[in-house]
Scaffold this motif. Structure first.
Motif, mmCIF file in Angstrom:
data_model
loop_
_atom_site.group_PDB
_atom_site.id
_atom_site.type_symbol
_atom_site.label_atom_id
_atom_site.label_comp_id
_atom_site.label_asym_id
_atom_site.label_seq_id
_atom_site.Cartn_x
_atom_site.Cartn_y
_atom_site.Cartn_z
ATOM 1 N N SER A 77 0.838 -1.201 0.000
ATOM 2 C CA SER A 77 0.000 0.000 0.000
ATOM 3 C C SER A 77 0.870 1.248 0.000
ATOM 4 O O SER A 77 0.552 2.248 -0.664
ATOM 5 C CB SER A 77 -0.942 0.004 1.212
ATOM 6 O OG SER A 77 -0.217 -0.036 2.425
ATOM 7 N N GLN A 78 1.994 1.212 0.707
ATOM 8 C CA GLN A 78 2.906 2.350 0.682
ATOM 9 C C GLN A 78 3.531 2.520 -0.696
ATOM 10 O O GLN A 78 3.698 3.649 -1.178
ATOM 11 C CB GLN A 78 4.017 2.178 1.724
ATOM 12 C CG GLN A 78 4.911 3.412 1.806
ATOM 13 C CD GLN A 78 6.270 3.121 2.402
ATOM 14 O OE1 GLN A 78 6.911 2.130 2.098
ATOM 15 N NE2 GLN A 78 6.717 4.002 3.278
ATOM 16 N N GLN A 79 3.843 1.416 -1.347
ATOM 17 C CA GLN A 79 4.420 1.489 -2.690
ATOM 18 C C GLN A 79 3.471 2.208 -3.653
ATOM 19 O O GLN A 79 3.893 3.050 -4.452
ATOM 20 C CB GLN A 79 4.722 0.071 -3.189
ATOM 21 C CG GLN A 79 5.538 0.015 -4.466
ATOM 22 C CD GLN A 79 5.930 -1.408 -4.825
ATOM 23 O OE1 GLN A 79 5.510 -2.368 -4.182
ATOM 24 N NE2 GLN A 79 6.729 -1.563 -5.858
ATOM 25 N N ARG A 80 2.187 1.922 -3.548
ATOM 26 C CA ARG A 80 1.206 2.600 -4.402
ATOM 27 C C ARG A 80 1.109 4.087 -4.064
ATOM 28 O O ARG A 80 1.012 4.933 -4.957
ATOM 29 C CB ARG A 80 -0.161 1.924 -4.258
ATOM 30 C CG ARG A 80 -0.235 0.537 -4.869
ATOM 31 C CD ARG A 80 -1.658 0.028 -4.918
ATOM 32 N NE ARG A 80 -2.203 -0.211 -3.587
ATOM 33 C CZ ARG A 80 -2.092 -1.362 -2.932
ATOM 34 N NH1 ARG A 80 -1.438 -2.383 -3.481
ATOM 35 N NH2 ARG A 80 -2.634 -1.512 -1.740
ATOM 36 N N GLU A 81 1.143 4.411 -2.771
ATOM 37 C CA GLU A 81 1.067 5.810 -2.354
ATOM 38 C C GLU A 81 2.284 6.589 -2.836
ATOM 39 O O GLU A 81 2.157 7.722 -3.322
ATOM 40 C CB GLU A 81 0.958 5.893 -0.831
ATOM 41 C CG GLU A 81 1.002 7.300 -0.269
ATOM 42 C CD GLU A 81 -0.150 8.169 -0.740
ATOM 43 O OE1 GLU A 81 0.015 9.406 -0.737
ATOM 44 O OE2 GLU A 81 -1.209 7.619 -1.110
ATOM 45 N N LEU A 82 3.469 6.010 -2.743
ATOM 46 C CA LEU A 82 4.679 6.681 -3.199
ATOM 47 C C LEU A 82 4.660 6.881 -4.710
ATOM 48 O O LEU A 82 5.141 7.897 -5.214
ATOM 49 C CB LEU A 82 5.914 5.887 -2.785
ATOM 50 C CG LEU A 82 6.143 5.729 -1.274
ATOM 51 C CD1 LEU A 82 7.428 4.959 -1.005
ATOM 52 C CD2 LEU A 82 6.172 7.077 -0.577
ATOM 53 N N SER A 83 4.115 5.930 -5.418
ATOM 54 C CA SER A 83 3.988 6.089 -6.869
ATOM 55 C C SER A 83 3.075 7.262 -7.208
ATOM 56 O O SER A 83 3.367 8.047 -8.121
ATOM 57 C CB SER A 83 3.442 4.792 -7.485
ATOM 58 O OG SER A 83 3.302 4.919 -8.886
ATOM 59 N N ARG A 84 1.983 7.413 -6.450
ATOM 60 C CA ARG A 84 1.083 8.554 -6.670
ATOM 61 C C ARG A 84 1.776 9.875 -6.354
ATOM 62 O O ARG A 84 1.448 10.908 -6.935
ATOM 63 C CB ARG A 84 -0.176 8.399 -5.811
ATOM 64 C CG ARG A 84 -1.159 7.349 -6.315
ATOM 65 C CD ARG A 84 -2.500 7.460 -5.621
ATOM 66 N NE ARG A 84 -2.414 7.020 -4.243
ATOM 67 C CZ ARG A 84 -2.662 5.776 -3.827
ATOM 68 N NH1 ARG A 84 -3.004 4.842 -4.722
ATOM 69 N NH2 ARG A 84 -2.595 5.457 -2.549
ATOM 70 N N MET A 85 2.760 9.845 -5.458
ATOM 71 C CA MET A 85 3.523 11.052 -5.115
ATOM 72 C C MET A 85 4.543 11.399 -6.197
ATOM 73 O O MET A 85 5.168 12.463 -6.135
ATOM 74 C CB MET A 85 4.240 10.857 -3.781
ATOM 75 C CG MET A 85 3.326 10.912 -2.572
ATOM 76 S SD MET A 85 4.151 10.350 -1.024
ATOM 77 C CE MET A 85 5.614 11.401 -0.992
ATOM 78 N N GLY A 86 4.733 10.507 -7.163
ATOM 79 C CA GLY A 86 5.686 10.775 -8.243
ATOM 80 C C GLY A 86 7.065 10.197 -8.011
ATOM 81 O O GLY A 86 8.010 10.537 -8.732
#
Length: 401
Positions: free
Chosen positions: A168-177
């Protein structure tokens, strides 16, 4: 992931926090450091000197410690954050060059290590260990959220790889760019954290009988941990019909909110920070783990509670999202949905058979999360970064005299 054949390497780890400090980052870094050493890699540990320590180089053979100047962290005077040390690190790495550098923190020390490594052309792997961008809102500094995200995006995009603690953190970091993301994960010691450590004498010292239930919280007692929900949950449930006088709340940990929580929850037991066997015995002597945090990158305490055979009640984030199934191996509420969080907690308290099943499934899942796989994955990522740098250097034509 394909495992890269083992060759002993030379790595540097840069971190603001280190044992014996009690937090998830220090625990994880200690495991990674020990794993690299056990495989006979040479390791440089760069960290701020703590109280009573002098700056300088400490040589332990395969391991070296590079201690730099630090300053106390506001609210945590016993901890230090590292001051910039670009010139010192550059000079050290010029004469003692690592194959790759792992940056665990994004503060002044991490920034200076990043700068020195880039000037020397040493490949960097970074780890995202703390959701600092979310802390800004917890401390009434919402205006800093977007600048914090921009800084973290810039910082981590300078590295060959950025390692995430959970899917879930990996997806959030991807959304952060943030790019070049890979999943590292976390392990748990299922021999240390074990239901067999349940201690009736300890439970009796808490004032609970054989048929009573202990609700447990473990973690840093600070604003970013959403502890107002812990207080509200206890207020709502301590006199739950049919369980009057049969519930006890135990809080393990320390931090700036401890005094406030002790005042607001006078019938709860506050133990302070525990570690090792003492912590493991406390976990196993409880029944339900109450974890209201919304800002975790992973949440090692969740898997420690699972391994100890507790029923975990948490939000569907980080470790809980990755390793629990709602009402099968834990209670999972949608993020920030306090109504479902409380409903799940009531269910875990009132349904003894459901709670027993959840505890068994949680322990079974935790025992699949050993550290060896995580350590091998971490070493492979560092070696991959090192090899990628060598390929780049090999592609650059040498100058002919």
């Amino acid at each position: 992931m394909t495992t890269i054949p083992s060759q002993h390497q030379h790595y540097a780890l840069v971190t603001e926090t280190w044992r014996p400090q009690i937090n998830g980052v220090a625990n994880t870094l200690g495991r990674l450091f020990d794993g690299l050493l056990q495989n006979n890699n040479r390791i440089q540990l760069v960290r701020p000197a703590q109280s009573g320590e002098a700056t300088g180089l400490i040589d332990h053979g395969l391991a070296q410690e590079v201690l730099v100047r630090g300053m106390p962290i506001p609210g945590y005077p016993q901890l230090q954050f590292g001051l910039p040390a670009t010139r010192r690190l550059k000079a050290h790495w010029q004469s003692n060059r690592p194959d790759a550098i792992y940056l665990a923190t994004e503060g002044p020390l991490g920034w200076s290590a990043l700068r020195a490594a880039r000037q020397l052309g040493i490949p960097i792997v970074s780890g995202f260990h703390t959701n600092f961008q979310q802390y800004s809102e917890c401390y009434g500094l919402g205006l800093f959220y977007r600048p914090a995200v921009a800084w973290l995006r810039w910082f981590h995009n300078q590295s060959v790889l950025t390692l995430a603690a959970s899917s879930s953190q990996q997806r959030e970091l991807s959304r952060m760019g943030i790019t070049n993301l890979m999943l590292l994960g976390r392990g748990v010691d299922c021999e240390l954290f074990h239901p067999a450590r349940r201690d009736q004498i300890l439970r009796a010292s808490w004032g609970v009988g054989e048929q009573d239930l202990v609700l447990l919280h473990v973690g840093r007692l600070a604003a970013e941990k959403n502890l107002q929900l812990l207080k509200r949950s206890w207020t709502a449930l301590r006199d739950m019909p049919g369980y009057e006088g049969r519930l006890r709340m135990v809080v393990i940990g320390d931090g700036p909110l401890r005094e406030t929580l002790e005042r607001d929850m006078p019938d709860a037991i506050f133990t302070g920070a525990l570690a090792g066997v003492e912590l493991a015995r406390a976990y196993a002597s409880a029944d339900i783990f109450v974890f209201p945090s919304l800002t975790e990158t992973f949440g090692n305490v969740v898997t420690e509670a699972m391994a100890s055979g507790l029923a975990v009640n948490a939000f569907d984030l980080a470790a809980a999202h990755q390793h629990l199934r709602d009402r099968y191996s834990g209670g999972l509420a949608p993020a920030a949905n306090e109504e479902v969080f409380l409903s799940n907690l009531r269910w875990l308290i009132s349904d003894s058979e459901g709670r027993r099943s959840v505890r068994l499934h949680a322990r079974h899942r935790a025992c699949q999360l050993g550290w060896p796989l995580i350590l091998q994955r971490f070493e492979d990522y560092l070696r991959r970064a090192s090899l990628s740098s060598r390929r780049v250097m090999g592609a650059i034509p040498s100058k002919q005299g």
